[in-house]
Design an enzyme around this catalytic site. Structure first.
Site, PDB file in Angstrom:
ATOM      1  CG  ASP A  37      -2.030   0.997   1.139  1.00 20.27           C
ATOM      2  OD1 ASP A  37      -2.383   1.392   0.007  1.00 20.27           O
ATOM      3  OD2 ASP A  37      -2.557   1.398   2.186  1.00 20.27           O
ATOM      4  CG  ASN A  85      -6.907  -1.959  -6.458  1.00 24.84           C
ATOM      5  OD1 ASN A  85      -5.988  -2.664  -6.074  1.00 24.84           O
ATOM      6  ND2 ASN A  85      -7.380  -0.950  -5.714  1.00 24.84           N
TER       7      ASN A  85
END
Length: 257
Positions: A37, A85
């Protein structure tokens, strides 16, 4: 290179060696899950583009796997692309998929890793599917760290897919719902997960300072230890990795007892 960086490097290497020397290798996690991340925030902070951030994050993967080979880690699961995503704008998603495809090809050609895809293959573009399948086939017999590339992965999706697979299997055998309900247990579902046959993660690392799993390995992480690191993934250093291992080794795992 700036003068301060020249000064910091030997100090950093010395500190990293000190941290490494304090790690109990008998307590090394066998399976590490990593939530990669912070690529976009790293790019913004450094004045780069989103694509540059994703590429920097991809470049960090082989380096991190190299650190794992210096320990007794046997399985690494890398969350590279979530199901959420896939809803990103095409202008960002397509370059990201290209980077993921090139990264997976690189892992397969390296010769040290056994690559395995975890995720819903059917929701990915055909080209990405092919790359993942080819990498898995090409590395099937490699005796190295098993690298799970989580692409098109979501924890809830995995559990739903596992239940669906379980139901279809028993339907093909003529098992009634009543019979299945009578025998169903945890192991039946575990046998249909993307990671079936693998040990559950002992340690889950998330970079960027966020302190949540966001759906990562919901089933498998029931007894995992979590380590949340403040740095963005592209800036993740060996000393950060070693700190995670040291922190894990210092914990007393009770498994609910």
């Amino acid at each position: 290179m700036k003068l301060r960086d020249l000064v910091r490097r030997p100090v950093y290497r010395l500190y990293a060696r000190r941290v490494e020397g304090r790690i109990d290798h008998d307590e090394t996690p066998k399976h590490i899950g990593v939530i990669l991340d912070g690529n976009r925030r790293w790019a913004k902070a450094s004045g780069g583009t989103t694509v540059q951030g994703h590429q920097a994050g991809a470049d960090k993967i082989s380096e991190m796997l190299g650190w794992c080979t210096e320990t007794d880690v046997e399985v690494v699961t890398l969350w590279m692309l979530s199901t959420d995503n896939l809803d990103r704008p095409e202008v960002e998603l397509r370059p990201l998929l290209n980077i993921i495809e090139n990264t997976v090809r690189g892992l397969a050609s390296d010769g040290r890793w056994r690559v395995h895809h975890v995720g819903n293959l059917d929701i990915l573009p055909a080209g990405t599917q092919s790359v993942l399948k080819e990498a898995e086939e090409a590395t099937r017999d490699i005796d190295g760290i098993l690298v799970n590339v989580a692409v098109g992965y979501g924890g809830r999706q995995e559990i739903a897919d596992a239940v669906r697979s379980l139901l279809l299997e028993h339907a093909s055998k003529g098992t009634s719902f009543e019979e299945l309900a009578e025998i169903l247990d945890i192991e039946h579902i575990a046998e249909h997960l993307y990671t079936r046959g693998q040990p559950d993660p002992d340690l889950v690392i998330r970079t960027s300072g966020e302190q949540r799993l966001s759906g990562f390995m919901l089933w498998q992480s029931a007894h995992s230890e979590y380590y949340f690191c403040e740095v963005f993934w592209p800036a993740f250093r060996k000393v950060d990795f070693l700190r995670a291992l040291r922190d894990y080794a210092a914990r007393h795992r009770r498994y609910g007892s």
